[in-house]
Design an enzyme around this catalytic site. Structure first.
Site, PDB file in Angstrom:
ATOM      1  N   GLU A 127       3.494  18.113   2.161  1.00 36.53           N
ATOM      2  CA  GLU A 127       3.600  17.088   3.157  1.00 36.53           C
ATOM      3  C   GLU A 127       5.166  16.797   3.221  1.00 36.53           C
ATOM      4  OE1 GLU A 127       3.263  13.173   2.336  1.00 36.53           O
ATOM      5  OE2 GLU A 127       1.953  13.276   0.533  1.00 36.53           O
ATOM      6  N   VAL A 145      -0.501  12.749   4.505  1.00 40.33           N
ATOM      7  CA  VAL A 145      -1.725  13.647   4.114  1.00 40.33           C
ATOM      8  C   VAL A 145      -2.607  14.053   5.363  1.00 40.33           C
ATOM      9  CG1 VAL A 145      -3.782  13.698   2.396  1.00 40.33           C
ATOM     10  CG2 VAL A 145      -1.527  12.641   1.644  1.00 40.33           C
ATOM     11  N   ASP A 176      -7.965  -2.188   6.042  1.00 38.30           N
ATOM     12  CA  ASP A 176      -6.787  -1.188   6.172  1.00 38.30           C
ATOM     13  C   ASP A 176      -7.315  -0.012   5.229  1.00 38.30           C
ATOM     14  OD1 ASP A 176      -4.500   0.284   5.909  1.00 38.30           O
ATOM     15  OD2 ASP A 176      -3.172  -1.311   5.479  1.00 38.30           O
ATOM     16  N   SER A 179      -6.701   4.224   5.125  1.00 40.84           N
ATOM     17  CA  SER A 179      -5.854   5.330   5.379  1.00 40.84           C
ATOM     18  C   SER A 179      -6.544   6.313   6.136  1.00 40.84           C
ATOM     19  CB  SER A 179      -5.171   5.914   4.244  1.00 40.84           C
ATOM     20  OG  SER A 179      -4.456   7.129   4.647  1.00 40.84           O
ATOM     21  N   ALA A 180      -5.825   6.728   7.219  1.00 36.02           N
ATOM     22  CA  ALA A 180      -6.324   8.049   8.208  1.00 36.02           C
ATOM     23  C   ALA A 180      -6.553   9.126   7.133  1.00 36.02           C
ATOM     24  CB  ALA A 180      -5.502   8.370   9.085  1.00 36.02           C
ATOM     25  N   ASP A 181      -5.966   9.253   5.901  1.00 35.91           N
ATOM     26  CA  ASP A 181      -6.205  10.309   5.057  1.00 35.91           C
ATOM     27  C   ASP A 181      -7.822  10.442   4.893  1.00 35.91           C
ATOM     28  OD1 ASP A 181      -3.533  10.026   4.928  1.00 35.91           O
ATOM     29  OD2 ASP A 181      -3.352  10.054   2.749  1.00 35.91           O
ATOM     30  N   LYS A 205      -3.169   5.905  -5.651  1.00 34.47           N
ATOM     31  CA  LYS A 205      -2.551   4.800  -6.380  1.00 34.47           C
ATOM     32  C   LYS A 205      -3.473   3.686  -6.624  1.00 34.47           C
ATOM     33  CE  LYS A 205       0.621   5.386  -3.821  1.00 34.47           C
ATOM     34  NZ  LYS A 205       0.490   6.432  -3.230  1.00 34.47           N
TER      35      LYS A 205
HETATM   36  N1  PSU Z   1       1.170   8.624  -1.997  1.00 39.85           N
HETATM   37  C1  PSU Z   1       2.393   8.602  -2.544  1.00 39.85           C
HETATM   38  N2  PSU Z   1       3.407   8.877  -1.932  1.00 39.85           N
HETATM   39  C2  PSU Z   1       3.368   8.663  -0.541  1.00 39.85           C
HETATM   40  C3  PSU Z   1       2.111   8.658   0.201  1.00 39.85           C
HETATM   41  C4  PSU Z   1       1.091   8.426  -0.632  1.00 39.85           C
HETATM   42  O1  PSU Z   1       2.369   8.634  -3.814  1.00 39.85           O
HETATM   43  O2  PSU Z   1       4.353   8.868   0.118  1.00 39.85           O
HETATM   44  C5  PSU Z   1       2.079   8.909   1.535  1.00 39.85           C
HETATM   45  C6  PSU Z   1       1.252  10.180   1.770  1.00 39.85           C
HETATM   46  O3  PSU Z   1       1.902  10.843   2.954  1.00 39.85           O
HETATM   47  C7  PSU Z   1      -0.318   9.500   2.195  1.00 39.85           C
HETATM   48  C8  PSU Z   1       0.370   8.095   2.949  1.00 39.85           C
HETATM   49  O4  PSU Z   1      -0.872  10.330   3.334  1.00 39.85           O
HETATM   50  O5  PSU Z   1       1.490   7.909   2.265  1.00 39.85           O
HETATM   51  C9  PSU Z   1      -0.734   7.177   3.281  1.00 39.85           C
HETATM   52  O6  PSU Z   1      -0.134   6.222   4.100  1.00 39.85           O
HETATM   53  P1  PSU Z   1      -1.173   5.076   4.825  1.00 39.85           P
HETATM   54  O7  PSU Z   1      -1.896   4.209   3.641  1.00 39.85           O
HETATM   55  O8  PSU Z   1      -0.430   4.267   5.528  1.00 39.85           O
HETATM   56  O9  PSU Z   1      -2.239   6.023   5.320  1.00 39.85           O
HETATM   57 MN    MN Z   2      -2.845   1.878   6.363  1.00 39.31          MN
END
Ligand code: PSU
Ligand code: MN
Length: 303
Positions: A25, A106, A136, A138-140, A157
Site C-alpha cells: 500500500e 488497506v 467510526d 474503517s473501510a478496511d 493497532k
Molecule cells: N496502520 C498503520 N499505518 C497506517 C495505516 C494503518 O500502521 O498508515 C493506514 C492504512 O492504510 C489503513 C488506514 O488502511 O490507515 C486506516 O485508516 P482509517 O482508520 O481512516 O480507515
Molecule cells: Mn475512520
C-alpha cells in the site's frame, strides 16, 4: 472510457506467468511515515519480497489514476508530494476527477490488487473499529469481508477497539489466522489477550485455507496476523498510556474521520521517542517476508 486501472508491464508479465506477487500500500508512504523514511521503508519491504522469491507491486494513485506496480521514481514523487491524499474506497472515483496523487489505504489497495489478479498483500496494521467511537469503522473491514485477498498484517493497532474489530470480522465471515501464534497481535505489541481463529505454522497452510475459501465460493478475504519481532516490540503497558494521551489530544483538537489514524500514529512516534516508528518498520519488513512466503506457496500449489 478511461481504463479502470493500470498494471505495470512487469507485474502483468508475472501474473501471466503465475509468478508469486505481493501488493504493497501507499497510505503508509503519504500518511504513515514522514519523508524520506516513507520511501526507505517501502523499498526495504520491496527488497525483502524479492529476496523471498516474489515480486512487489506497489499500489497507489498517480495523477488521479490507480496504478498496480508504481515505479521507484513514482514512489519517490508520491512521497514528496505534501498534497497527496489518503485514498480509501470512497475516494477512488473522487481522485479520478481531482487528478492528483494519492496513497491507497488497506481498503483501496485490496480492491485494486485483487482486481488486478494479486492474491497477497502485505501491510502494517489494518484499520478497525475506533476506541470510544464505535461508529467510526474503517473501510478496511467491509472490504476484507467482500474481497478475496490475503492481507498480511501485525493485527490492528491497540488504539482501536480490538474486541469490536474481531467481532466485526466474525460477523462478516473473515477468518483470522495467526502466523505461528494463537494470539491476535496488537501491532506495536505481540500480545492482546485475544485469540485468533486458527494458528498456521507454515505458508502452505495459509495457501490451503485460501484455496478452500475459493473452492467454497466464499467472497471474503483472509486476514493473516504476524506478531512484531520480539526484539522490536513496544510492550502493551508502555504503549497504553501513549495511546490514551494521543487519543485525548485528538479529541481535544477535534481531529476525526480520515485524519484520526495519521494523527495518532504521528503523535505515537513523538511520544515514544521513535520507538513506535522502529517497531512499525520492523513489523512491516517482517510482514513482507511472510507475505512473500505465502505468495510462493500459492504459486507452488497451482503447479
Ligand atoms: N496502520 C498503520 N499505518 C497506517 C495505516 C494503518 O500502521 O498508515 C493506514 C492504512 O492504510 C489503513 C488506514 O488502511 O490507515 C486506516 O485508516 P482509517 O482508520 O481512516 O480507515
Ligand atoms: Mn475512520
Amino acid at each position: 472510457m478511461t481504463q479502470e486501472f493500470t498494471v505495470s508491464s512487469e507485474i502483468r508479465a508475472a501474473l501471466d506467468a503465475g509468478h508469486p506477487t505481493v501488493a504493497l500500500e501507499t497510505a503508509l508512504i503519504t500518511h504513515g511515515f514522514a519523508y524520506p523514511a516513507s520511501v526507505k521503508i517501502t523499498l526495504r519491504m520491496a527488497q525483502a519480497i524479492r529476496r523471498a522469491g516474489a515480486l512487489p507491486a506497489v499500489v497507489g494513485i498517480w495523477q488521479g489514476h490507480p496504478v498496480v506496480g508504481l515505479s521507484d521514481p513514482q514512489i519517490e514523487a508520491l512521497a514528496q508530494d505534501n498534497a497527496a491524499g489518503k485514498v480509501s474506497v470512497r475516494d477512488l472515483p473522487l481522485m479520478s476527477v481531482r487528478g492528483s496523487h494519492g496513497g491507497t489505504t488497506v481498503a483501496a489497495t485490496s480492491v485494486l490488487a485483487q482486481r488486478a489478479g494479486l492474491r497477497v498483500f502485505a501491510t502494517g496494521g489494518i484499520g478497525g473499529v475506533h476506541r470510544g467511537h464505535p461508529e467510526d469503522v474503517s473501510a478496511d473491514l467491509p472490504v476484507l469481508a467482500s474481497t478475496p485477498i490475503i492481507v498480511v498484517c501485525a493485527g490492528a493497532k491497540s488504539l482501536l477497539d480490538l474486541p469490536r474489530t474481531l467481532e466485526y470480522l466474525e460477523t462478516w465471515g473473515v477468518p483470522v489466522v495467526g502466523w505461528q501464534t494463537e494470539e491476535f497481535p496488537a501491532f506495536y505489541s505481540r500480545a492482546s489477550g485475544l485469540k485468533v481463529d486458527f494458528r498456521a505454522q507454515e505458508a502452505a497452510q495459509v495457501a490451503a485455507i485460501y484455496a478452500a475459501q475459493r473452492a467454497q465460493s466464499l467472497r471474503q478475504g483472509l486476514l493473516v496476523t504476524v506478531p512484531v519481532p520480539a526484539a522490536d516490540e513496544v510492550p502493551a503497558d508502555e504503549v497504553e498510556p501513549l495511546i490514551a494521551q494521543a487519543v485525548a489530544e485528538a479529541t481535544a483538537q477535534g481531529v476525526s474521520g480520515k485524519d484520526l489514524t495519521p494523527f495518532i500514529l504521528a503523535r505515537m512516534v513523538t511520544l515514544s521517542a521513535s520507538r513506535t516508528r522502529l517497531a512499525n518498520e520492523s513489523l512491516l519488513v517482517n510482514n513482507a517476508v511472510v507475505a512473500a512466503k505465502i505468495a510462493v506457496a500459492l504459486s507452488q500449489a497451482a503447479r
